[in-house]
Write a protein that holds these residues in place. Structure first.
Motif, PDB file in Angstrom:
ATOM      1  N   LEU A 164     -48.786 -36.882  74.081  1.00  0.00           N
ATOM      2  CA  LEU A 164     -47.569 -35.879  73.490  1.00  0.00           C
ATOM      3  C   LEU A 164     -47.366 -34.789  74.229  1.00  0.00           C
ATOM      4  N   ASN A 165     -46.220 -34.305  74.966  1.00  0.00           N
ATOM      5  CA  ASN A 165     -45.748 -33.196  75.743  1.00  0.00           C
ATOM      6  C   ASN A 165     -44.833 -32.293  75.085  1.00  0.00           C
ATOM      7  N   PHE A 166     -45.264 -31.191  74.928  1.00  0.00           N
ATOM      8  CA  PHE A 166     -44.382 -30.171  74.093  1.00  0.00           C
ATOM      9  C   PHE A 166     -43.950 -28.973  75.006  1.00  0.00           C
ATOM     10  N   LYS A 167     -42.558 -28.375  75.125  1.00  0.00           N
ATOM     11  CA  LYS A 167     -42.534 -27.273  75.809  1.00  0.00           C
ATOM     12  C   LYS A 167     -42.715 -26.153  74.656  1.00  0.00           C
ATOM     13  N   THR A 168     -43.330 -25.152  75.255  1.00  0.00           N
ATOM     14  CA  THR A 168     -43.963 -24.233  74.292  1.00  0.00           C
ATOM     15  C   THR A 168     -43.166 -22.583  74.649  1.00  0.00           C
ATOM     16  N   ASN A 169     -43.516 -21.897  73.987  1.00  0.00           N
ATOM     17  CA  ASN A 169     -43.255 -20.247  74.241  1.00  0.00           C
ATOM     18  C   ASN A 169     -44.493 -19.822  74.333  1.00  0.00           C
ATOM     19  N   ILE A 170     -45.767 -20.463  74.198  1.00  0.00           N
ATOM     20  CA  ILE A 170     -47.165 -19.820  74.422  1.00  0.00           C
ATOM     21  C   ILE A 170     -47.400 -19.421  75.873  1.00  0.00           C
ATOM     22  N   GLN A 171     -47.984 -18.073  75.917  1.00  0.00           N
ATOM     23  CA  GLN A 171     -47.823 -17.482  77.466  1.00  0.00           C
ATOM     24  C   GLN A 171     -49.373 -17.016  77.843  1.00  0.00           C
ATOM     25  N   THR A 172     -49.912 -16.401  76.940  1.00  0.00           N
ATOM     26  CA  THR A 172     -51.127 -15.791  77.267  1.00  0.00           C
ATOM     27  C   THR A 172     -52.209 -16.531  76.740  1.00  0.00           C
ATOM     28  N   SER A 173     -53.502 -15.975  77.061  1.00  0.00           N
ATOM     29  CA  SER A 173     -54.712 -16.259  76.487  1.00  0.00           C
ATOM     30  C   SER A 173     -54.869 -15.997  75.082  1.00  0.00           C
ATOM     31  N   ASP A 174     -54.374 -14.910  74.645  1.00  0.00           N
ATOM     32  CA  ASP A 174     -54.171 -14.515  73.094  1.00  0.00           C
ATOM     33  C   ASP A 174     -53.507 -15.495  72.548  1.00  0.00           C
ATOM     34  N   ASP A 175     -52.447 -16.038  72.965  1.00  0.00           N
ATOM     35  CA  ASP A 175     -51.488 -16.990  72.396  1.00  0.00           C
ATOM     36  C   ASP A 175     -52.224 -18.355  72.202  1.00  0.00           C
ATOM     37  N   VAL A 176     -52.974 -18.767  73.378  1.00  0.00           N
ATOM     38  CA  VAL A 176     -53.652 -19.772  73.337  1.00  0.00           C
ATOM     39  C   VAL A 176     -54.812 -19.912  72.213  1.00  0.00           C
ATOM     40  N   ALA A 177     -55.289 -18.820  72.029  1.00  0.00           N
ATOM     41  CA  ALA A 177     -56.287 -18.670  70.998  1.00  0.00           C
ATOM     42  C   ALA A 177     -55.882 -18.686  69.598  1.00  0.00           C
ATOM     43  N   ALA A 178     -54.609 -18.452  69.623  1.00  0.00           N
ATOM     44  CA  ALA A 178     -53.885 -18.263  68.195  1.00  0.00           C
ATOM     45  C   ALA A 178     -53.550 -19.599  67.755  1.00  0.00           C
ATOM     46  N   VAL A 179     -53.296 -20.752  68.733  1.00  0.00           N
ATOM     47  CA  VAL A 179     -53.057 -22.137  68.261  1.00  0.00           C
ATOM     48  C   VAL A 179     -54.216 -23.031  68.523  1.00  0.00           C
ATOM     49  N   THR A 180     -55.261 -22.624  68.980  1.00  0.00           N
ATOM     50  CA  THR A 180     -56.318 -23.454  69.208  1.00  0.00           C
ATOM     51  C   THR A 180     -56.804 -24.225  67.903  1.00  0.00           C
ATOM     52  N   GLN A 181     -57.199 -23.342  66.946  1.00  0.00           N
ATOM     53  CA  GLN A 181     -57.669 -23.886  65.407  1.00  0.00           C
ATOM     54  C   GLN A 181     -56.545 -24.939  65.001  1.00  0.00           C
ATOM     55  N   PRO A 182     -55.272 -24.324  64.927  1.00  0.00           N
ATOM     56  CA  PRO A 182     -54.296 -25.361  64.160  1.00  0.00           C
ATOM     57  C   PRO A 182     -54.289 -26.590  65.021  1.00  0.00           C
TER      58      PRO A 182
END
Length: 72
Positions: free
Chosen positions: A4-22
């Motif tokens: 699955l490929n998604f366009k996102t508005n995730i930009q920084t390493s902090d953003d990546v960290a925020a979505v990692t667990q979900p």
């Protein structure tokens, strides 16, 4: 295995960290990658069940970001 490929508005390493667990909470996800340098900030998810696309989008939304499915 499906992708699955998604366009996102995730930009920084902090953003990546925020979505990692979900994202990791989904048992059907075998792996994922987020290219924050790509223009669409592409999230690629390897899964055993593509029917989770809507649930992934909702989990990312609840983490405070947007994800739009671009390819199954």
């Amino acid at each position: 295995m499906e992708t699955l490929n998604f366009k996102t508005n995730i930009q920084t390493s902090d953003d990546v960290a925020a979505v990692t667990q979900p994202i990791n909470d989904f048992e059907q996800v075998d792996g994922w990658n987020l290219d924050t340098t790509a223009p669409d900030h592409l999230l690629t998810v390897q899964t055993t069940d593509t029917r989770i696309a809507d649930q992934l989008q909702e989990a990312i939304r609840q983490a405070g970001f947007q994800a739009t499915l671009v390819k199954r």
